[in-house]
Design a protein around this motif. Structure first.
Motif, PDB file in Angstrom:
ATOM      1  N   ASP A 144      29.648  62.716   3.745  1.00 30.49           N
ATOM      2  CA  ASP A 144      30.103  61.762   4.762  1.00 30.49           C
ATOM      3  C   ASP A 144      29.440  60.393   4.575  1.00 30.49           C
ATOM      4  N   LEU A 145      30.170  59.470   3.958  1.00 31.94           N
ATOM      5  CA  LEU A 145      29.620  58.124   3.742  1.00 31.94           C
ATOM      6  C   LEU A 145      29.452  57.360   5.043  1.00 31.94           C
ATOM      7  N   THR A 146      30.393  57.508   5.981  1.00 29.69           N
ATOM      8  CA  THR A 146      30.345  56.702   7.197  1.00 29.69           C
ATOM      9  C   THR A 146      29.161  57.070   8.082  1.00 29.69           C
ATOM     10  N   GLU A 147      28.664  58.288   7.967  1.00 31.99           N
ATOM     11  CA  GLU A 147      27.526  58.718   8.778  1.00 31.99           C
ATOM     12  C   GLU A 147      26.193  58.568   8.037  1.00 31.99           C
ATOM     13  N   SER A 148      26.236  58.183   6.774  1.00 31.01           N
ATOM     14  CA  SER A 148      25.010  58.096   5.970  1.00 31.01           C
ATOM     15  C   SER A 148      24.438  56.697   6.029  1.00 31.01           C
ATOM     16  N   LYS A 149      23.289  56.578   6.710  1.00 28.52           N
ATOM     17  CA  LYS A 149      22.629  55.278   6.865  1.00 28.52           C
ATOM     18  C   LYS A 149      22.282  54.670   5.502  1.00 28.52           C
ATOM     19  N   LEU A 150      21.869  55.504   4.559  1.00 27.25           N
ATOM     20  CA  LEU A 150      21.532  55.010   3.228  1.00 27.25           C
ATOM     21  C   LEU A 150      22.711  54.237   2.629  1.00 27.25           C
ATOM     22  N   TYR A 151      23.895  54.815   2.708  1.00 27.42           N
ATOM     23  CA  TYR A 151      25.082  54.150   2.154  1.00 27.42           C
ATOM     24  C   TYR A 151      25.411  52.878   2.938  1.00 27.42           C
ATOM     25  N   GLU A 152      25.250  52.947   4.244  1.00 21.39           N
ATOM     26  CA  GLU A 152      25.554  51.799   5.101  1.00 21.39           C
ATOM     27  C   GLU A 152      24.718  50.574   4.718  1.00 21.39           C
ATOM     28  N   THR A 157      20.898  39.618   6.033  1.00 19.32           N
ATOM     29  CA  THR A 157      19.639  39.940   6.714  1.00 19.32           C
ATOM     30  C   THR A 157      19.441  41.442   6.858  1.00 19.32           C
ATOM     31  N   GLU A 158      20.495  42.215   6.602  1.00 18.47           N
ATOM     32  CA  GLU A 158      20.397  43.657   6.800  1.00 18.47           C
ATOM     33  C   GLU A 158      20.547  44.461   5.518  1.00 18.47           C
ATOM     34  N   VAL A 159      21.045  43.828   4.463  1.00 25.53           N
ATOM     35  CA  VAL A 159      21.315  44.563   3.230  1.00 25.53           C
ATOM     36  C   VAL A 159      20.021  45.062   2.595  1.00 25.53           C
ATOM     37  N   MET A 160      20.092  46.252   2.016  1.00 24.39           N
ATOM     38  CA  MET A 160      18.967  46.815   1.281  1.00 24.39           C
ATOM     39  C   MET A 160      19.386  46.984  -0.170  1.00 24.39           C
ATOM     40  N   PRO A 161      18.510  46.758  -1.112  1.00 24.27           N
ATOM     41  CA  PRO A 161      17.155  46.233  -0.914  1.00 24.27           C
ATOM     42  C   PRO A 161      17.174  44.740  -0.558  1.00 24.27           C
ATOM     43  N   PRO A 162      16.078  44.252   0.051  1.00 26.09           N
ATOM     44  CA  PRO A 162      16.025  42.852   0.490  1.00 26.09           C
ATOM     45  C   PRO A 162      16.185  41.865  -0.665  1.00 26.09           C
ATOM     46  N   SER A 163      15.875  42.283  -1.869  1.00 29.49           N
ATOM     47  CA  SER A 163      15.977  41.402  -3.032  1.00 29.49           C
ATOM     48  C   SER A 163      17.427  41.104  -3.399  1.00 29.49           C
ATOM     49  N   GLY A 164      18.351  41.838  -2.806  1.00 36.87           N
ATOM     50  CA  GLY A 164      19.765  41.597  -3.083  1.00 36.87           C
ATOM     51  C   GLY A 164      20.502  42.899  -3.279  1.00 36.87           C
ATOM     52  N   LYS A 165      21.798  42.823  -3.106  1.00 37.46           N
ATOM     53  CA  LYS A 165      22.647  44.008  -3.170  1.00 37.46           C
ATOM     54  C   LYS A 165      22.540  44.699  -4.530  1.00 37.46           C
ATOM     55  N   LEU A 166      22.572  46.023  -4.514  1.00 35.40           N
ATOM     56  CA  LEU A 166      22.600  46.803  -5.756  1.00 35.40           C
ATOM     57  C   LEU A 166      23.918  46.532  -6.480  1.00 35.40           C
ATOM     58  N   ASP A 167      23.926  46.771  -7.789  1.00 37.55           N
ATOM     59  CA  ASP A 167      25.192  46.558  -8.492  1.00 37.55           C
ATOM     60  C   ASP A 167      26.183  47.665  -8.122  1.00 37.55           C
ATOM     61  N   ASN A 168      27.465  47.332  -8.265  1.00 34.60           N
ATOM     62  CA  ASN A 168      28.523  48.243  -7.813  1.00 34.60           C
ATOM     63  C   ASN A 168      28.467  49.601  -8.484  1.00 34.60           C
ATOM     64  N   GLU A 169      28.064  49.634  -9.741  1.00 35.66           N
ATOM     65  CA  GLU A 169      28.001  50.908 -10.453  1.00 35.66           C
ATOM     66  C   GLU A 169      26.996  51.847  -9.779  1.00 35.66           C
ATOM     67  N   LEU A 170      25.846  51.295  -9.399  1.00 36.88           N
ATOM     68  CA  LEU A 170      24.827  52.109  -8.745  1.00 36.88           C
ATOM     69  C   LEU A 170      25.279  52.531  -7.349  1.00 36.88           C
ATOM     70  N   ILE A 171      25.895  51.618  -6.612  1.00 36.72           N
ATOM     71  CA  ILE A 171      26.429  51.953  -5.289  1.00 36.72           C
ATOM     72  C   ILE A 171      27.457  53.079  -5.411  1.00 36.72           C
ATOM     73  N   ASN A 172      28.330  52.984  -6.407  1.00 40.88           N
ATOM     74  CA  ASN A 172      29.345  54.027  -6.613  1.00 40.88           C
ATOM     75  C   ASN A 172      28.709  55.368  -6.965  1.00 40.88           C
ATOM     76  N   THR A 173      27.626  55.335  -7.750  1.00 37.81           N
ATOM     77  CA  THR A 173      26.921  56.570  -8.106  1.00 37.81           C
ATOM     78  C   THR A 173      26.340  57.223  -6.857  1.00 37.81           C
ATOM     79  N   ILE A 174      25.724  56.423  -5.988  1.00 35.51           N
ATOM     80  CA  ILE A 174      25.140  56.953  -4.753  1.00 35.51           C
ATOM     81  C   ILE A 174      26.251  57.495  -3.849  1.00 35.51           C
ATOM     82  N   ALA A 175      27.350  56.760  -3.753  1.00 33.30           N
ATOM     83  CA  ALA A 175      28.478  57.213  -2.935  1.00 33.30           C
ATOM     84  C   ALA A 175      29.013  58.550  -3.446  1.00 33.30           C
TER      85      ALA A 175
END
Length: 93
Positions: A32-40, A48-66
């Motif tokens: 469940d992506l919508t309920e997973s705070k990590l994915y959010e 101001t809310e994106v993690m990590p604070p250094s900047g958004k992860l690349d899409n490939e890594l986000i897709n892997t986590i998803a």
């Protein structure tokens, strides 16, 4: 580089140094992506809310986590006996 999510310096109580801690502190809900705070937080558009604070992860890594969450967020820890290369891989990385 600093790791802001080890046990000593966990940001918002989120500890990303082991599978157990990721599941216990990052509010990952298997399948469940919508309920997973990590994915959010890694897909957040608000700078101001994106993690990590250094900047958004690349899409490939986000897709892997998803994909990992959608497949049940199982413990896929590397087993050295299988000969996998974990030199540059870590939970926090």
């Amino acid at each position: 580089s600093h790791n802001f999510h080890d046990a000593a310096s966990a940001s918002d109580g989120v500890i990303l140094d082991s599978y157990e801690n990721v599941i216990a502190t990052a509010e990952v809900v298997p399948f469940d992506l919508t309920e997973s705070k990590l994915y959010e937080v890694i897909t957040e558009d608000d700078p101001t809310e994106v993690m990590p604070p250094s900047g958004k992860l690349d899409n490939e890594l986000i897709n892997t986590i998803a994909q990992w969450i959608l497949e049940g967020a199982e413990n896929l820890e590397c087993d050295e006996d299988d000969g996998c290369d974990d030199v540059n891989v870590s939970y926090s990385g």
